[in-house]
Design an enzyme around this catalytic site. Structure first.
Site, short mmCIF file in Angstrom:
data_model
loop_
_atom_site.label_atom_id
_atom_site.label_comp_id
_atom_site.label_asym_id
_atom_site.label_seq_id
_atom_site.Cartn_x
_atom_site.Cartn_y
_atom_site.Cartn_z
N SER A 1 -14.64 0.25 9.36
CA SER A 1 -13.61 -0.78 9.24
C SER A 1 -13.02 -0.77 7.84
O SER A 1 -13.68 -0.39 6.88
CB SER A 1 -14.21 -2.16 9.51
OG SER A 1 -15.07 -2.55 8.44
N ASP A 2 -11.75 -1.19 7.73
CA ASP A 2 -11.29 -1.60 6.42
C ASP A 2 -12.12 -2.82 6.04
O ASP A 2 -12.68 -3.50 6.92
CB ASP A 2 -9.80 -1.93 6.46
CG ASP A 2 -9.15 -1.85 5.08
OD1 ASP A 2 -9.89 -1.85 4.07
OD2 ASP A 2 -7.91 -1.79 5.00
N TRP A 3 -12.23 -3.10 4.75
CA TRP A 3 -13.14 -4.13 4.29
C TRP A 3 -12.70 -5.51 4.81
O TRP A 3 -11.59 -5.96 4.53
CB TRP A 3 -13.22 -4.10 2.77
CG TRP A 3 -14.29 -3.20 2.23
CD1 TRP A 3 -15.19 -3.52 1.23
CD2 TRP A 3 -14.61 -1.84 2.61
NE1 TRP A 3 -16.05 -2.45 1.00
CE2 TRP A 3 -15.71 -1.42 1.82
CE3 TRP A 3 -14.10 -0.96 3.55
CZ2 TRP A 3 -16.29 -0.15 1.95
CZ3 TRP A 3 -14.66 0.31 3.66
CH2 TRP A 3 -15.74 0.69 2.88
N ARG B 1 0.81 -1.21 0.00
CA ARG B 1 0.00 0.00 0.00
C ARG B 1 0.85 1.27 0.00
O ARG B 1 0.33 2.36 0.21
CB ARG B 1 -0.93 -0.01 1.22
CG ARG B 1 -2.09 -0.98 1.05
CD ARG B 1 -2.93 -1.08 2.30
NE ARG B 1 -4.26 -1.58 2.00
CZ ARG B 1 -5.21 -1.79 2.90
NH1 ARG B 1 -4.97 -1.55 4.18
NH2 ARG B 1 -6.39 -2.24 2.56
#
Length: 321
Positions: free
Chosen positions: A227-229, A116
């Protein structure tokens, strides 16, 4: 009583639990009988990835401008340019019916193997925080929200979903949190996205010290934490910690787990109500911006090229190397 408090007072336990979990991969649960619309989110902030089918996580999106990544824009050191880019992103989000862009990312670049890194600005907390604040200001000045991510210490690819980042308080405060703090306190993003990883053994989605004590209480964050997925492991524990919205959805078992925990006295309904209020506040803020219309694709392409040009840095070897 405020409008939001009045709505919360009328909501059933089932509706509250449903609102705190996504209806699809990209939108929240509407409550039509109370006039609560859905909130639609999309990947960003380097371009609006608006999928045609909200129920799908598949690759593919409606046409939009591909702007340079954060790793490139940071090389410009140009806050005004980032603000302008943010405004253009907001225009495209509005045209494509998007309420919140999922970005920017301000984690520190600590290893070249982090998948990322392109989403993150810099190795420097000051630069990352200032540029993120400018981009957020640009996007939100047009009535589109942002989601500052990934909170916190999301700096590696190896076992990204489960690894524990071991970090002492001083290092956390001096390196890993300052960019988040700058962006939150200066630009006030509508949402903040938690990370996948653990921090000192505790999943970021269940980390009360991060999500509530620091983010909400210390920094005064007023939006909601998403949330992140697929980053949530224990939905009830995450709610207790300050994780307001779980994505993606639908997650019937997670919704039922919240209902069961409240009925069993294991989760205070007041805790659930706080999450609901935070989500509703952003839902209604987003609804104030009419969606639809178009955008000047030629002008935005020219802006993307300008941003790319400003991010190109040439170093001269003047007897140093």
């Amino acid at each position: 009583m405020s409008q939001i408090d009045a709505i919360v007072a009328q909501m059933t336990l089932q509706e509250k639990a449903a609102l705190c979990t996504g209806a699809t991969a990209w939108n929240t649960t509407p409550i039509e009988r109370l006039g609560v619309p859905q909130l639609f989110v999309a990947d960003g902030p380097h371009g609006v990835r608006r999928v045609p089918d909200a129920s799908s996580m598949a690759i593919g999106a409606l046409p939009a401008t591909c702007f340079p990544t954060a790793s490139a824009t940071a090389c410009s050191w140009d806050q005004t340019l980032l603000h302008e880019m943010g405004q253009a992103l907001a225009q495209e989000a509005i045209a494509l019916g998007v309420d919140v862009l999922l970005g920017p990312g301000v984690n520190m670049k600590r290893t070249p193997a982090c998948g990322r890194n392109f989403e993150y600005f810099s190795e420097d907390p000051f630069l990352a925080g200032e540029l993120a604040a400018s981009l957020i200001d640009g996007i939100q000045s047009r009535g589109v929200g942002t989601s500052l991510k990934h909170f916190a210490v999301n700096n590696q690819e190896y076992q990204r979903m489960t690894i524990s980042a071991e970090v002492d308080e001083r290092t956390l405060r001096e390196i890993y949190l300052p960019a988040f703090e700058t962006a939150v306190t200066k630009a006030r993003p509508w949402t903040v996205m938690c990370a996948y990883n653990r921090v000192n053994g505790i999943y970021a989605s269940e980390h009360r010290a991060l999500l509530t004590d620091i983010l909400k209480d210390e920094w005064g964050f007023e939006g909601f934490v998403v949330s992140d997925w697929t980053a949530v492991h224990d939905r009830v524990a995450a709610l207790r910690a300050g994780l307001d919205l779980e994505m993606p959805g639908p997650r019937p078992r997670r919704t039922q787990a919240v209902i069961d925990a409240v009925l069993a006295g294991e989760l205070a309904e007041a805790t659930l109500d706080e999450a609901v209020r935070r989500i509703l506040r952003i839902v209604f803020m987003a609804a104030e911006t009419p969606k639809g219309g178009g955008f000047d694709a030629v002008a935005h392409h020219a802006l993307a090229r300008k941003v790319a040009e400003e991010g190109m840095v040439l170093l001269k070897n003047d007897g140093i190397l």
